[in-house]
Design a protein around this motif. Structure first.
Motif, mmCIF file in Angstrom:
data_model
loop_
_atom_site.group_PDB
_atom_site.id
_atom_site.type_symbol
_atom_site.label_atom_id
_atom_site.label_comp_id
_atom_site.label_asym_id
_atom_site.label_seq_id
_atom_site.Cartn_x
_atom_site.Cartn_y
_atom_site.Cartn_z
ATOM 1 N N LEU A 1 3.341 1.712 10.846
ATOM 2 C CA LEU A 1 2.639 3.002 10.942
ATOM 3 C C LEU A 1 1.996 3.333 12.049
ATOM 4 O O LEU A 1 1.750 2.528 12.853
ATOM 5 C CB LEU A 1 1.670 3.153 9.561
ATOM 6 C CG LEU A 1 0.484 2.028 9.524
ATOM 7 C CD1 LEU A 1 -0.924 2.680 10.166
ATOM 8 C CD2 LEU A 1 0.266 1.640 8.114
ATOM 9 N N VAL B 1 3.342 7.165 8.177
ATOM 10 C CA VAL B 1 3.995 5.477 7.772
ATOM 11 C C VAL B 1 5.524 5.759 8.385
ATOM 12 O O VAL B 1 6.173 6.699 7.973
ATOM 13 C CB VAL B 1 4.119 5.420 6.286
ATOM 14 C CG1 VAL B 1 4.629 4.200 6.109
ATOM 15 C CG2 VAL B 1 2.535 5.537 5.872
ATOM 16 N N LYS C 1 7.539 2.946 8.099
ATOM 17 C CA LYS C 1 8.220 2.028 7.253
ATOM 18 C C LYS C 1 7.319 1.308 6.250
ATOM 19 O O LYS C 1 6.307 0.821 6.866
ATOM 20 C CB LYS C 1 9.068 1.011 7.682
ATOM 21 C CG LYS C 1 9.911 -0.099 7.084
ATOM 22 C CD LYS C 1 10.807 -0.849 7.986
ATOM 23 C CE LYS C 1 11.552 -1.697 6.750
ATOM 24 N NZ LYS C 1 12.557 -2.501 7.391
ATOM 25 N N GLY C 2 7.469 1.389 4.941
ATOM 26 C CA GLY C 2 6.507 0.576 3.938
ATOM 27 C C GLY C 2 5.896 1.427 3.289
ATOM 28 O O GLY C 2 6.185 3.027 3.316
ATOM 29 N N ASP C 3 4.904 1.134 2.588
ATOM 30 C CA ASP C 3 3.844 2.098 2.006
ATOM 31 C C ASP C 3 2.542 1.885 2.243
ATOM 32 O O ASP C 3 1.874 0.754 2.392
ATOM 33 C CB ASP C 3 3.897 1.563 0.378
ATOM 34 C CG ASP C 3 5.333 1.644 -0.297
ATOM 35 O OD1 ASP C 3 6.033 2.756 0.106
ATOM 36 O OD2 ASP C 3 5.716 0.804 -1.058
ATOM 37 N N ALA C 4 1.850 2.921 2.462
ATOM 38 C CA ALA C 4 0.427 3.024 2.828
ATOM 39 C C ALA C 4 -0.077 4.561 2.481
ATOM 40 O O ALA C 4 0.563 5.278 2.793
ATOM 41 C CB ALA C 4 0.173 2.561 4.334
ATOM 42 N N GLY C 5 -1.251 4.552 1.989
ATOM 43 C CA GLY C 5 -1.938 5.731 1.868
ATOM 44 C C GLY C 5 -2.516 6.209 2.797
ATOM 45 O O GLY C 5 -2.217 5.944 4.377
ATOM 46 N N TRP D 1 -5.814 2.543 5.078
ATOM 47 C CA TRP D 1 -5.239 1.256 4.725
ATOM 48 C C TRP D 1 -6.102 0.025 5.517
ATOM 49 O O TRP D 1 -6.589 0.411 6.458
ATOM 50 C CB TRP D 1 -3.780 1.246 5.422
ATOM 51 C CG TRP D 1 -3.019 0.490 5.012
ATOM 52 C CD1 TRP D 1 -2.382 -0.011 3.795
ATOM 53 C CD2 TRP D 1 -2.403 -0.616 6.026
ATOM 54 N NE1 TRP D 1 -1.774 -0.959 4.054
ATOM 55 C CE2 TRP D 1 -1.581 -1.379 5.373
ATOM 56 C CE3 TRP D 1 -2.316 -0.747 7.219
ATOM 57 C CZ2 TRP D 1 -0.777 -2.570 6.000
ATOM 58 C CZ3 TRP D 1 -1.753 -2.009 7.964
ATOM 59 C CH2 TRP D 1 -0.892 -2.774 7.111
#
Length: 179
Positions: A2, A32, A34-38, A41
């Protein structure tokens, strides 16, 4: 992966009784990749001599796996490079093709130039090797079987055989002569 701004860092207990076991990095997430983040983080660095620390208020490209930051000493740690790296990473999202490229070693100047062959269900692609021993070819994403007459992977290369390529991905090879 990110892009974000480092807004805080603090030492936290690692759960094993070491109050300085990990460094928590609080990040305001811009995007972001790649992946998951709000929008906010937290990622961690272990208590090692190579632990990454950044400058509060600066933008970075962050790479992490399972919440642990990958330490690095590179241009990505220099905030001035973030905009350029961010723009280059955006190009991957628009990519429609993959590529294979690399070099050969051990081919003499009079050696015939072999072809690297990439076979898939969709067809066969022949990638020419130039007089300097370099090769490069664009392919549609997919699963390929790679082979070349009289060439094998060097000790620095992945083996020939089956490879799956995603859009934007480049497989790098170094091949050597078997003669």
């Amino acid at each position: 992966m990110l892009v974000g701004t480092l807004v805080g860092q603090e030492l936290v207990d690692d759960g094993a009784g070491d109050p300085e076991g990990r460094l928590a990095h609080r990040i305001r997430v811009e995007r972001v990749l790649k992946g998951d983040a709000g929008r906010a983080w937290t990622a961690y660095s272990p208590n090692t001599s190579a632990r990454w620390t950044g400058d509060i208020g600066k933008r970075y490209v962050f790479f992490a796996a399972s919440g642990e930051l990958e330490s690095s000493c590179s241009g990505l740690d220099t905030p001035a490079y973030v905009a350029r790296v961010d723009a280059e990473l955006r190009q991957f999202r628009r990519a429609k093709t993959a590529s294979i490229e690399g070099t050969t070693v051990g081919l003499g100047p009079r050696s015939p130039r072999p072809l690297l062959i990439a076979e898939s269900r969709a067809g066969t692609h022949a990638i020419r090797i130039d007089a300097d021993g370099r090769f490069s070819g664009e392919l549609p994403p997919g699963r390929y079987r790679l082979h070349a007459d009289n060439l094998r992977p060097s000790v620095y290369s992945a083996p020939l055989g089956h490879v799956t390529l995603q859009a934007g991905q480049c497989a790098l090879l170094e091949l050597e002569s078997v003669r």
